[in-house]
Design an enzyme around this catalytic site. Structure first.
Site, short mmCIF file in Angstrom:
data_model
loop_
_atom_site.label_atom_id
_atom_site.label_comp_id
_atom_site.label_asym_id
_atom_site.label_seq_id
_atom_site.Cartn_x
_atom_site.Cartn_y
_atom_site.Cartn_z
N CYS A 176 40.19 34.07 35.26
CA CYS A 176 39.57 33.23 36.28
C CYS A 176 38.91 32.02 35.63
O CYS A 176 39.60 31.15 35.11
CB CYS A 176 38.60 34.04 37.14
SG CYS A 176 38.17 33.18 38.68
N HIS A 218 41.76 38.32 39.11
CA HIS A 218 40.74 39.15 38.45
C HIS A 218 41.26 40.57 38.19
O HIS A 218 40.93 41.50 38.92
CB HIS A 218 39.48 39.23 39.32
CG HIS A 218 38.56 38.08 39.20
ND1 HIS A 218 37.73 37.90 38.12
CD2 HIS A 218 38.35 37.03 40.02
CE1 HIS A 218 37.02 36.78 38.29
NE2 HIS A 218 37.38 36.24 39.42
N GLU A 225 40.25 42.48 35.89
CA GLU A 225 39.19 43.24 35.21
C GLU A 225 38.13 43.78 36.14
O GLU A 225 37.31 44.62 35.75
CB GLU A 225 38.53 42.34 34.16
CG GLU A 225 37.37 41.47 34.64
CD GLU A 225 37.71 40.38 35.66
OE1 GLU A 225 36.78 39.70 36.14
OE2 GLU A 225 38.89 40.20 36.00
#
Length: 215
Positions: free
Chosen positions: A69, A157, A159
């Site tokens: 990001c 994203h 993660e």
């Protein structure tokens, strides 16, 4: 950032607005994550200058890098790309399509040609010089690799955990861009609860492949 040790990977965490940068000798790879700041807000967030200096040095050293990001936007900017405010934010679950290069990529090639991704961003990057487009959504490019280098940027994203994303949704009213989308944060929360386990498995797969490639 990850340092090589006799026992395997050693994780060294650095939060730029909380502490000075660590010395860079010995680091074998680094992952650059998100931020509330945007890459052009150095006057508002002076710590950005330090982070750009550190990531720029790692890039110059040829250290394997993965940006997520904001981290992808930072890498793109340092590699010479334009980073700008997107025409509209991407928040929630959005379909991403791999390019042929993405399907053959060592980091992303295990993914299906189309997959749903979890997003929250207001800025986007254009492809850096020498960059290879690996994935895109209906709104913008979603993944790149620098040609011939172990450097990747992911706009989505992989993660984020359910708790992390839930905390962002808790602050929905403090994000004018999010409010302006007209989306229902509670609907996004419910959708995330149903999909996050499979998404976290994808995130672990990306991390494992990044570290294996770095080795």
């Amino acid at each position: 950032m990850f340092a090589d040790t006799a026992q395997g990977h050693e994780l060294v965490e650095w939060v730029p607005h909380e502490a000075p940068a660590p010395g860079l000798n010995g680091f074998g790879a680094a992952i650059v994550f998100g931020a509330e700041a945007q890459v052009d807000q150095e006057d508002t967030h002076p710590w950005l200058r330090s982070e750009k200096q550190v990531v720029g040095e790692l890039l110059a050293r040829g250290t394997p890098l993965l940006g997520v990001c904001f981290g992808s936007q930072l890498l793109a900017e340092l590699a010479g790309a334009e980073v700008r405010r997107a025409a509209e934010p991407e928040i929630g679950w959005h379909e991403v399509e791999l390019t042929p290069e993405g399907s053959a990529d060592p980091l992303l090639g295990f993914l299906p040609p189309r997959f749903e991704s979890l997003q929250w961003h207001h800025y986007e990057w254009l492809l850096p010089p020498g960059g290879v487009a690996l994935a895109r959504s209906a709104r913008c490019l979603q993944a790149f690799r620098l040609e011939g280098r172990p450097v990747w940027g992911l706009q989505y994203h992989p993660e984020v955990t359910e708790a992390d994303y839930g905390s962002w949704l808790d602050d929905w009213e403090d994000d004018p861009g999010a409010v302006a989308t007209g989306q229902d944060p509670d609907a996004i929360r419910a959708e995330t609860a149903a999909k996050i386990a499979a998404w976290n498995a994808i995130g672990r797969g990306i991390a494992e492949r990044f570290l294996a490639t770095a080795e």
